[in-house]
Scaffold this motif. Structure first.
Motif, PDB file in Angstrom:
ATOM      1  N   ILE A 264       0.840  -1.203   0.000  1.00  0.00           N
ATOM      2  CA  ILE A 264       0.000   0.000   0.000  1.00  0.00           C
ATOM      3  C   ILE A 264       0.873   1.250   0.000  1.00  0.00           C
ATOM      4  CG2 ILE A 264      -1.629   1.354   1.395  1.00  0.00           C
ATOM      5  CD1 ILE A 264      -2.873  -1.394   2.215  1.00  0.00           C
ATOM      6  N   SER A 265       1.916   1.243   0.824  1.00  0.00           N
ATOM      7  CA  SER A 265       2.818   2.391   0.890  1.00  0.00           C
ATOM      8  C   SER A 265       3.475   2.655  -0.466  1.00  0.00           C
ATOM      9  CB  SER A 265       3.878   2.145   1.952  1.00  0.00           C
ATOM     10  OG  SER A 265       4.805   3.197   1.974  1.00  0.00           O
ATOM     11  N   GLN A 266       3.996   1.617  -1.072  1.00  0.00           N
ATOM     12  CA  GLN A 266       4.689   1.803  -2.349  1.00  0.00           C
ATOM     13  C   GLN A 266       3.735   2.185  -3.479  1.00  0.00           C
ATOM     14  OE1 GLN A 266       7.916  -0.759  -3.636  1.00  0.00           O
ATOM     15  NE2 GLN A 266       7.878  -1.785  -1.634  1.00  0.00           N
ATOM     16  N   GLN A 267       2.547   1.620  -3.476  1.00  0.00           N
ATOM     17  CA  GLN A 267       1.648   1.841  -4.605  1.00  0.00           C
ATOM     18  C   GLN A 267       0.747   3.065  -4.448  1.00  0.00           C
ATOM     19  OE1 GLN A 267       2.040   0.205  -7.494  1.00  0.00           O
ATOM     20  NE2 GLN A 267       3.743  -0.714  -6.385  1.00  0.00           N
TER      21      GLN A 267
ATOM     22  N   ARG B  61       3.414   5.953  -4.987  1.00  0.00           N
ATOM     23  CA  ARG B  61       2.987   5.857  -6.397  1.00  0.00           C
ATOM     24  C   ARG B  61       4.106   5.338  -7.308  1.00  0.00           C
ATOM     25  NH1 ARG B  61      -2.027   7.920  -6.588  1.00  0.00           N
ATOM     26  NH2 ARG B  61      -2.592   9.551  -5.145  1.00  0.00           N
ATOM     27  N   ARG B  62       4.697   4.222  -6.907  1.00  0.00           N
ATOM     28  CA  ARG B  62       5.794   3.639  -7.671  1.00  0.00           C
ATOM     29  C   ARG B  62       5.323   2.946  -8.947  1.00  0.00           C
ATOM     30  NH1 ARG B  62      10.718   3.189  -5.381  1.00  0.00           N
ATOM     31  NH2 ARG B  62      10.890   3.729  -3.190  1.00  0.00           N
ATOM     32  N   GLY B  63       4.137   2.382  -8.932  1.00  0.00           N
ATOM     33  CA  GLY B  63       3.685   1.578 -10.061  1.00  0.00           C
ATOM     34  C   GLY B  63       4.264   0.175  -9.948  1.00  0.00           C
TER      35      GLY B  63
ATOM     36  N   GLU C 260       8.097  -0.375 -10.846  1.00  0.00           N
ATOM     37  CA  GLU C 260       9.085   0.173  -9.917  1.00  0.00           C
ATOM     38  C   GLU C 260       8.917  -0.349  -8.491  1.00  0.00           C
ATOM     39  OE1 GLU C 260      11.667   2.134 -10.838  1.00  0.00           O
ATOM     40  OE2 GLU C 260      10.939   1.773 -12.875  1.00  0.00           O
ATOM     41  N   HIS C 261       7.978  -1.284  -8.318  1.00  0.00           N
ATOM     42  CA  HIS C 261       7.739  -1.819  -6.977  1.00  0.00           C
ATOM     43  C   HIS C 261       8.981  -2.561  -6.491  1.00  0.00           C
ATOM     44  CE1 HIS C 261       5.137  -3.149  -3.669  1.00  0.00           C
ATOM     45  NE2 HIS C 261       5.868  -4.246  -3.695  1.00  0.00           N
ATOM     46  N   GLN C 262       9.403  -2.262  -5.280  1.00  0.00           N
ATOM     47  CA  GLN C 262      10.579  -2.906  -4.688  1.00  0.00           C
ATOM     48  C   GLN C 262      10.129  -4.173  -3.954  1.00  0.00           C
ATOM     49  OE1 GLN C 262      12.161   0.211  -2.216  1.00  0.00           O
ATOM     50  NE2 GLN C 262      13.173   1.225  -3.941  1.00  0.00           N
TER      51      GLN C 262
END
Length: 170
Positions: free
Chosen positions: A33-36, A40-42, A45-47
């Motif tokens: 949730i934090s990344q997306q 807004r990494r998409g 680009e999600h780690q």
């Protein structure tokens, strides 16, 4: 509803395993949730490694430590009255939360590859804000749930919770 009942049965049968897996799952989901949604990494680009690290931290540290603490807390302060809940909350927030954060933050720093010196500096910088935020975020829902809502919800269907909550707040 059936999923919730299955979860409750699994929790009753295997409390330790379910608490550990729940903590890992929630921490992993929180990182997604934090990344997306926040960063807004998409998807490209999600780690993924970061998410796996958070899941591992939930399963290997948060779940066992917090689950163990609540067992100790229930033995130390038995009972389910509002006064008992208030005592548990005060001990949890006053004694456990500062110690837990003091261990959790350096562990995250170490897992992120910080040197001991950088980790210590980060702990000194972030600890006060993290603890204060914990008190704001952690205390208010705990007060509401333990002291007001749970006695109303006890013995009711999850489907009736919104009505029970609204009638309690009125």
């Amino acid at each position: 509803m059936a999923l919730w009942r299955a979860y409750q049965r699994a929790l009753a049968a295997h409390p330790w395993k379910v608490q550990v897996l729940t903590a890992g799952s929630l921490m992993g989901l929180g990182d997604i949730i934090s990344q997306q949604l926040v960063e807004r990494r998409g998807l490209q680009e999600h780690q993924r490694g970061r998410t796996l690290t958070m899941m591992s931290l939930g399963c290997g540290f948060v779940g066992p430590v917090v689950g163990g603490w609540y067992k100790v807390l229930d033995r130390f302060i038995p009972g389910t009255t509002k006064v008992d809940a208030l005592k548990k909350m005060m001990l949890d927030q006053g004694a456990f939360a500062p110690c837990f954060l003091g261990c959790f933050l350096p562990l995250v720093g170490a897992l992120n590859g910080l040197s001991a010196k950088d980790n210590w500096a980060k702990l000194q910088r972030d600890y006060p804000d993290a603890l204060i935020t914990n008190y704001y975020v952690g205390r208010c829902p705990m007060c509401c749930c333990y002291l007001e809502l749970l006695p109303v919800l006890e013995g009711t269907s999850a489907l009736s919770w919104p009505h029970s909550i609204v009638s309690t707040l009125q």
